[in-house]
Design a protein around this motif. Structure first.
Motif, mmCIF file in Angstrom:
data_model
loop_
_atom_site.group_PDB
_atom_site.id
_atom_site.type_symbol
_atom_site.label_atom_id
_atom_site.label_comp_id
_atom_site.label_asym_id
_atom_site.label_seq_id
_atom_site.Cartn_x
_atom_site.Cartn_y
_atom_site.Cartn_z
ATOM 1 N N PRO A 111 -0.967 68.820 -37.694
ATOM 2 C CA PRO A 111 -1.857 68.960 -38.718
ATOM 3 C C PRO A 111 -2.738 67.762 -38.618
ATOM 4 O O PRO A 111 -2.383 66.659 -38.216
ATOM 5 C CB PRO A 111 -1.265 69.079 -40.053
ATOM 6 C CG PRO A 111 0.090 69.595 -39.678
ATOM 7 C CD PRO A 111 0.507 69.032 -38.515
ATOM 8 N N VAL A 112 -3.856 67.833 -39.470
ATOM 9 C CA VAL A 112 -4.838 66.618 -39.264
ATOM 10 C C VAL A 112 -5.334 66.423 -40.761
ATOM 11 O O VAL A 112 -5.888 67.512 -41.486
ATOM 12 C CB VAL A 112 -6.134 66.912 -38.601
ATOM 13 C CG1 VAL A 112 -7.013 65.759 -38.769
ATOM 14 C CG2 VAL A 112 -5.761 66.978 -36.957
ATOM 15 N N VAL A 113 -4.823 65.454 -41.491
ATOM 16 C CA VAL A 113 -5.433 65.142 -42.775
ATOM 17 C C VAL A 113 -6.578 64.310 -42.636
ATOM 18 O O VAL A 113 -6.841 63.480 -41.989
ATOM 19 C CB VAL A 113 -4.413 64.245 -43.659
ATOM 20 C CG1 VAL A 113 -5.345 63.368 -44.744
ATOM 21 C CG2 VAL A 113 -3.319 64.988 -44.324
ATOM 22 N N MET A 114 -7.875 64.889 -43.063
ATOM 23 C CA MET A 114 -9.217 64.076 -43.230
ATOM 24 C C MET A 114 -9.262 63.826 -44.678
ATOM 25 O O MET A 114 -9.217 64.555 -45.651
ATOM 26 C CB MET A 114 -10.122 65.088 -43.092
ATOM 27 C CG MET A 114 -10.208 65.468 -41.597
ATOM 28 S SD MET A 114 -11.290 64.574 -40.395
ATOM 29 C CE MET A 114 -12.873 64.991 -40.832
ATOM 30 N N SER A 115 -9.476 62.350 -44.783
ATOM 31 C CA SER A 115 -9.846 61.932 -46.051
ATOM 32 C C SER A 115 -11.067 60.985 -46.105
ATOM 33 O O SER A 115 -11.480 60.863 -45.111
ATOM 34 C CB SER A 115 -8.512 61.056 -46.788
ATOM 35 O OG SER A 115 -8.546 60.960 -48.231
ATOM 36 N N GLY A 116 -11.254 60.302 -47.314
ATOM 37 C CA GLY A 116 -12.349 59.667 -47.302
ATOM 38 C C GLY A 116 -13.196 59.689 -48.629
ATOM 39 O O GLY A 116 -13.143 60.899 -49.112
ATOM 40 N N PRO A 117 -14.199 58.908 -49.077
ATOM 41 C CA PRO A 117 -14.776 59.084 -50.064
ATOM 42 C C PRO A 117 -15.681 60.463 -50.283
ATOM 43 O O PRO A 117 -16.060 60.831 -49.188
ATOM 44 C CB PRO A 117 -15.902 57.726 -50.202
ATOM 45 C CG PRO A 117 -14.982 56.889 -49.211
ATOM 46 C CD PRO A 117 -14.270 57.606 -48.250
ATOM 47 N N ASN B 299 4.093 65.716 -41.278
ATOM 48 C CA ASN B 299 3.811 64.833 -40.213
ATOM 49 C C ASN B 299 2.237 65.105 -39.464
ATOM 50 O O ASN B 299 2.321 65.445 -38.271
ATOM 51 C CB ASN B 299 4.569 65.134 -39.049
ATOM 52 C CG ASN B 299 4.700 64.373 -37.771
ATOM 53 O OD1 ASN B 299 4.458 62.859 -38.152
ATOM 54 N ND2 ASN B 299 5.028 64.681 -36.663
ATOM 55 N N PRO B 300 1.297 64.846 -40.333
ATOM 56 C CA PRO B 300 0.123 65.087 -39.859
ATOM 57 C C PRO B 300 -0.591 63.754 -39.082
ATOM 58 O O PRO B 300 0.108 62.594 -39.210
ATOM 59 C CB PRO B 300 -0.943 65.266 -41.174
ATOM 60 C CG PRO B 300 -0.423 64.563 -42.106
ATOM 61 C CD PRO B 300 1.233 64.747 -41.833
ATOM 62 N N ILE B 301 -1.637 63.909 -38.509
ATOM 63 C CA ILE B 301 -2.576 62.694 -38.150
ATOM 64 C C ILE B 301 -3.202 62.342 -39.260
ATOM 65 O O ILE B 301 -4.205 63.198 -39.722
ATOM 66 C CB ILE B 301 -3.321 63.165 -36.835
ATOM 67 C CG1 ILE B 301 -2.566 63.530 -35.527
ATOM 68 C CG2 ILE B 301 -4.319 61.852 -36.254
ATOM 69 C CD1 ILE B 301 -3.157 64.337 -34.623
ATOM 70 N N TYR B 302 -3.519 61.348 -39.525
ATOM 71 C CA TYR B 302 -4.261 60.661 -40.839
ATOM 72 C C TYR B 302 -5.575 60.115 -40.194
ATOM 73 O O TYR B 302 -5.362 58.989 -39.846
ATOM 74 C CB TYR B 302 -3.433 59.581 -41.596
ATOM 75 C CG TYR B 302 -2.317 60.389 -42.204
ATOM 76 C CD1 TYR B 302 -2.409 60.980 -43.315
ATOM 77 C CD2 TYR B 302 -0.925 60.189 -41.973
ATOM 78 C CE1 TYR B 302 -1.325 61.642 -44.250
ATOM 79 C CE2 TYR B 302 0.066 61.006 -42.478
ATOM 80 C CZ TYR B 302 -0.197 61.497 -43.549
ATOM 81 O OH TYR B 302 1.048 61.908 -44.054
ATOM 82 N N ILE B 303 -6.706 60.658 -40.748
ATOM 83 C CA ILE B 303 -7.895 60.282 -40.419
ATOM 84 C C ILE B 303 -8.649 59.899 -41.486
ATOM 85 O O ILE B 303 -8.636 60.782 -42.530
ATOM 86 C CB ILE B 303 -8.631 61.182 -39.488
ATOM 87 C CG1 ILE B 303 -7.914 61.565 -38.017
ATOM 88 C CG2 ILE B 303 -10.088 60.641 -39.349
ATOM 89 C CD1 ILE B 303 -8.616 62.706 -37.224
ATOM 90 N N ALA C 155 -10.331 61.629 -30.924
ATOM 91 C CA ALA C 155 -9.128 61.378 -31.605
ATOM 92 C C ALA C 155 -8.160 62.636 -31.627
ATOM 93 O O ALA C 155 -6.946 62.522 -31.586
ATOM 94 C CB ALA C 155 -9.344 61.053 -32.995
ATOM 95 N N LEU C 156 -8.860 63.637 -31.375
ATOM 96 C CA LEU C 156 -7.909 65.009 -31.532
ATOM 97 C C LEU C 156 -7.846 65.651 -30.260
ATOM 98 O O LEU C 156 -7.380 66.820 -30.109
ATOM 99 C CB LEU C 156 -8.762 65.942 -32.521
ATOM 100 C CG LEU C 156 -8.885 65.321 -34.041
ATOM 101 C CD1 LEU C 156 -9.823 66.595 -34.937
ATOM 102 C CD2 LEU C 156 -7.405 65.476 -34.657
ATOM 103 N N LEU C 157 -8.221 64.869 -29.140
ATOM 104 C CA LEU C 157 -8.345 65.693 -27.687
ATOM 105 C C LEU C 157 -6.962 66.125 -27.247
ATOM 106 O O LEU C 157 -6.762 67.082 -26.974
ATOM 107 C CB LEU C 157 -8.958 64.778 -26.947
ATOM 108 C CG LEU C 157 -9.635 65.287 -25.674
ATOM 109 C CD1 LEU C 157 -10.649 66.181 -26.072
ATOM 110 C CD2 LEU C 157 -10.063 64.158 -24.718
#
Ligand code: ADP
Ligand code: 5GP
Length: 211
Positions: free
Chosen positions: A18-24, A128-132, A196-198
């Protein structure tokens, strides 16, 4: 050689990370995600969170969020239906187990758009995601983008700007995020995200080609 083969086989069986997308708020997460999901609609699936905030114009119940009352949300939390939940800018938000399972059952890369509290809580799970993290070029630009979006009351805007300052500071913590993308130019940020997700994109395509 065998080790490499088995580790590839195992990771294919385990499915894509999975991918976590965070940020303001206002950094451009939704803009980038919508574009990614449109270009790779058979690769990514969005984890549809629950929230007690009101839908914005154009948002669709069940697609952008599940819009619920505080009572319904609290009941779901009490019943253990959520992987994580948080209060952001006065509203409740949460990722249900079902939201992630729905996407993973289709062998798609599950994308979670969550705040910093969510990041901290997901770190305690075995997801266990990728944290972006998507970061704005500056506070001033962030404020302008949020104001121009015209979705927030002045009170909500101020709360979001305060949370953004905290987020921008915490995001510098070493090891918290795997990838930091500064969304200045949208095209460049989008290219960085795709890059990054390739590896995961390729994995999903290999799985679907072999099944
Ligand atoms: P988030 O989902 O992180 O809250 P949005 O995707 O809604 O942020 O973006 C906030 C606003 O900024 C939107 O109106 C969007 O169109 C705009 N925006 C996003 N990225 C850029 C960019 N690189 N340059 C200028 N405006 C942008
Ligand atoms: P917005 O109201 O702008 O859609 O989202 C506000 C903030 O809540 C964003 O930072 C977004 O990432 C976060 N958010 C959305 N869904 C969830 C969720 O399920 N859990 C957590 N922890 N944060 C969420």
């Amino acid at each position: 050689m065998y080790m490499r083969y088995f580790s590839r086989l195992y990771s294919a069986m385990a499915g894509p990370r999975p991918v976590v997308m965070s940020g303001p708020s206002g950094a451009g997460k939704s803009t980038l995600l919508k574009r990614l999901m449109k270009e790779y609609d058979s690769v990514f699936g969005f984890s549809v969170s629950h929230t007690t905030r009101n839908p914005r114009p154009g948002e669709v119940n069940g697609k952008d969020y599940h819009y619920v009352t505080r009572e319904v949300m609290q009941q779901g939390i009490d019943n253990g239906e959520f992987i994580e939940n948080a209060v952001f800018s006065g509203n409740m938000y949460g990722t249900s187990k079902a939201a992630v399972q729905d996407v993973q059952a289709k062998n798609l890369i599950c994308i979670l758009d969550i705040d910093m509290q969510g990041v901290r809580n997901i770190k305690k799970t075995d997801l266990n995601p990728i944290y972006i993290t998507i970061q704005p070029p500056s506070m001033d630009i962030l404020e302008k983008r949020l104001r121009d979006r015209k979705t927030e009351s002045e009170e909500s805007l101020q709360r979001r700007l305060h949370a953004a300052m905290v987020d921008m500071e915490i995001s510098k913590e070493p090891g918290l995020f795997d990838i930091v993308i500064v969304n200045d130019n949208l095209e460049a940020a989008y290219d960085e995200l795709k890059q990054a997700l390739l590896e995961e994109i390729t994995k999903v395509r290999e799985i679907s080609a072999s099944s």
